[in-house]
Enzyme design. Structure first.
Site, short mmCIF file in Angstrom:
data_model
loop_
_atom_site.label_atom_id
_atom_site.label_comp_id
_atom_site.label_asym_id
_atom_site.label_seq_id
_atom_site.Cartn_x
_atom_site.Cartn_y
_atom_site.Cartn_z
N GLY A 167 0.83 -1.20 0.00
CA GLY A 167 0.00 0.00 0.00
C GLY A 167 0.86 1.25 0.00
CG ASP A 207 -4.60 9.06 9.78
OD1 ASP A 207 -5.70 9.57 9.48
OD2 ASP A 207 -3.82 8.61 8.92
#
Length: 720
Positions: A397, A515
């Protein structure tokens, strides 16, 4: 027609004679014996005249003829000799072949009725029929056989039918149209031969011919079958054998015959030429007399017995020395450049290691005296080998903080390697502090950091590998292998809340994730939730209540109060977790352009539905039928509290976890661990005594992006 036949026979004889008519300087016959009969060379053991041949079988009679070309006769077998095979002086070729005339077998040929016998009997002689010969039949309606002592060992048929005539090459080779050829079975060493011809169709007339010959009738040697009925003779290749075991020497090579005891066939060794059957008949070849016989080139050729050697001249020696010296110089320069490049790489690695805080990491871990887990420092070579030099095919990713690769360490452990994009030098100390702090976190629902590499331009982090994708993929790209039922979603929510509660309150130095989102929630092989990506997470001193930093996060999850004040608190993570709860309830993305502008954010979309009592309408269709409505309503109310614009009205992560754990425990029919008072163990994160954390308070900076607010984090720094 007879003239054409004679021309054909002459051509065949000349081809055989020319093949071996090269001039030679070695003796063919015994001393004081003639070695020629006309144009034909006669080698020993054959000979012309008394005392010039090995025995009576090898006696040659040179008989004059009317056409001025003498005829060579072998009286013992009553055949004329056409030529002898003198061998190849530059290879070990067996020197034991000669060629005789042999009559053709005719049947039904009006012009050749007197020539009907083709038999050959060599019994008792040292001669036998070579397997290089071919049995040949010519004519239409012909069925021919090769007979050996009454046995038919080879045969073939010919016809003039159109079905064979149309075959490619039928007119230029013996493939069955008017002509056929068969090879003799090997290793028979025949001494008797006869041919039999029959008609394929008895009622048809025609001329049939059969014979033995060493020629392959094809190409330039092909004779139209019509002409063969006028032919008298063809040539047959014979071989001989002798008891010459005493002849073998350094110059002569004799090999035994398989079928005949004490029988040998001889040749000169490589580098010698001559007649191996004459004592001293094999003489050395001077390869230096002809450049084509040696491979010395510009070097000096020196002849030796049976061979030659090449000696270097002074110019060649000088040239070779200079060439070798030049090669050594080039090789030495290559080694020097390689060593210099290796030294530069090592120097650069040391530079990066120091610049990235490697010395600081060593200093701080030394203060811990082994009381906690040490952070493992990997070398750049370790991680390059683990990721196949960061091959693009290994990418798991990519995000605002860097790229994550799948790797395998030397011990076989699968890991996730995060290669960050950049790190400011003034933040290095805080970065090292965070690595030490995060490496000591040990929670079943938190992705564990295994170590780091500081030898690269930008530090690289190594995490445990989580194989089963992230929560975002499972919610928005569902698969039949793992259906996202309500029970699974509630379990994931409880596990994430447990991890965040642990980070906020169960450690001595609280850690804010900053986050929290579905892409940062990974699922392991047992589909257990793992909170990951602490790229912008920060720790805060125990007596502080918030961090003041540049605004960072992901649109749709960011706390509105944080956007206005720049103050990030534990309640900001609570807000992001509330959005995550809504994502689990609705299956909707945090931001969608398909919704009206005022409700594009998932939080606003959810709050509007709650105000209008439309919760059931926005629930994910995959859980509507099987979910417990009371549980769904309780989770929705908890999510609404988490989304309160005033952070003081939001619950703590500890409260959120207790509430979700109670629901899950009730669902399982057990009492909540939180209700029983079994709290998380308070984990003491050891830090060097010389280190304390304080934070600067910059102005708000928001990236100009429609979907991400990722910027470089403001790291805590050491106070003086």
């Amino acid at each position: 027609m007879g003239v054409d036949v004679k021309r054909f026979l002459v051509v065949m004889l000349l081809l055989r004679i020319c093949e071996y008519a090269a001039a030679s300087t070695f003796p063919l016959a015994l001393r004081n014996c003639s070695d020629h009969c006309g144009n034909v060379s006669v080698p020993y053991p054959f000979g012309i005249g008394k005392g010039c041949y090995k025995n009576k079988w090898f006696e040659i009679v040179c008989k004059s003829s009317s056409d001025q070309q003498p005829i060579l006769l072998l009286p013992r077998i009553r055949r004329a000799v056409t030529s002898f095979n003198l061998g190849d002086p530059f290879s070990i070729s067996v020197y034991n072949k000669f060629y005789i005339q042999s009559p053709l077998k005719h049947s039904g040929c009006p012009n050749r009725d007197g020539y009907s016998s083709s038999s050959l009997n060599l019994k008792g002689s040292p001669f036998f029929i070579s397997e290089n010969n071919k049995f040949t039949a010519v004519g239409c309606n012909n069925k021919a056989f090769m007979n050996v002592t009454g046995l038919q060992i080879v045969g073939c048929e010919t016809t003039c039918g159109n079905e064979i005539r149309s075959y490619k090459g039928a007119n230029t080779s013996c493939v069955g149209y008017k002509c056929c050829q068969m090879t003799i079975p090997p290793l028979l060493q025949l001494q008797v031969f006869d041919a039999t011809v029959e008609k394929l169709e008895p009622n048809k007339q025609g001329c049939q011919v059969a014979f033995l010959t060493q020629f392959t009738l094809s190409g330039s040697l092909f004779t139209p079958p019509e002409l063969m009925e006028y032919s008298e003779y063809t040539t047959i290749e014979l071989e001989w054998r002798l008891d010459l075991s005493y002849m073998t020497s350094k110059r002569v090579l004799c090999k035994g015959n398989t079928f005949f005891e004490d029988s040998y066939q001889c040749s000169c060794h490589n580098g010698y030429e001559g007649n191996p059957y004459i004592p001293g008949g094999c003489q050395d070849i001077d390869e230096c007399r002809d450049p084509h016989l040696n491979k010395c080139g510009k070097r000096k050729c020196v002849n030796v017995l049976g061979s030659y050697r090449c000696e270097k001249t002074w110019p060649a020696i000088l040239s070779g020395t200079l060439s070798s010296g030049l090669l050594l110089l080039i090789f030495g320069m290559w080694l020097l450049c390689k060593a210099n490049r290796k030294r530069k790489v090592a120097k650069q690695k040391r530079k990066f290691f120091q610049r990235n805080g490697g010395l600081l990491l060593q200093q701080q871990t030394s203060f811990l005296h082994g009381s906690v887990n040490r952070t493992k420092v990997f070398s750049s070579n370790d991680l390059e080998n683990a990721t196949d030099r960061f091959n693009a095919s290994r990418i798991l990713g990519q995000g605002g903080q860097g790229t994550v690769y799948k790797g395998m360490l030397e011990d076989g452990m699968i890991v996730a390697v995060k290669k960050s994009k950049a790190l400011k030098e003034e933040n290095l100390e805080e970065f090292i502090n965070e690595i030490i702090l995060l490496s000591q976190i040990n929670h079943r629902n938190v992705v564990k950091i295994l170590g780091c590499c500081l030898e690269t331009e930008v530090p690289i982090l190594v995490y445990e590998f989580i194989p089963n994708r992230n929560l975002f993929d499972h919610l928005h790209n569902p698969s039949e292998d793992f259906p996202m039922s309500w029970e699974v979603r509630l379990c994931i929510a409880c596990e994430v809340a447990d991890a965040l509660s642990y980070l906020h309150s169960a450690v001595s130095i609280p850690i804010y994730h900053r986050d929290v989102k579905s892409t940062n929630i990974l699922l392991d092989e047992k589909h257990r939730a793992k909170v990951s990506d602490f790229g912008i997470s920060r720790s805060v001193a125990i007596d502080d209540t918030h961090l003041t930093t540049i605004v960072q996060g992901t649109i749709g999850y960011v706390d509105p109060e944080y956007l206005q004040s720049n103050h990030f608190t534990g309640k900001s993570d609570v807000y992001s977790f509330g959005v995550l709860l809504i994502e689990l309830l609705t299956g909707e993305k945090p931001v969608s352009l398909l919704r009206r502008q005022e409700v594009r954010m998932l939080g606003a979309y959810f709050l509007e539905a709650m105000r209008n009592d439309r919760l059931h309408e926005i629930l994910d269709a995959r859980i509507k039928e099987e979910c417990d409505r009371e549980e769904v309503l309780a989770v929705a109310k908890l999510a609404r509290r988490c989304l309160s614009l005033n952070s003081e009205h939001r619950p703590t992560m500890r409260d959120v976890f207790i509430e979700l754990d109670r629901m899950q425990s009730k669902r399982k029919g057990t009492q909540s661990q939180a209700q029983n008072g079994e709290e998380h163990a308070h984990i003491q994160i050891a830090m060097p005594e010389s280190m304390s954390l304080s934070y600067s308070s910059p102005n708000i900076v928001v990236e100009n992006s429609s979907f991400s607010l990722d910027t470089k984090p403001l790291m805590p720094h050491k106070t003086q």
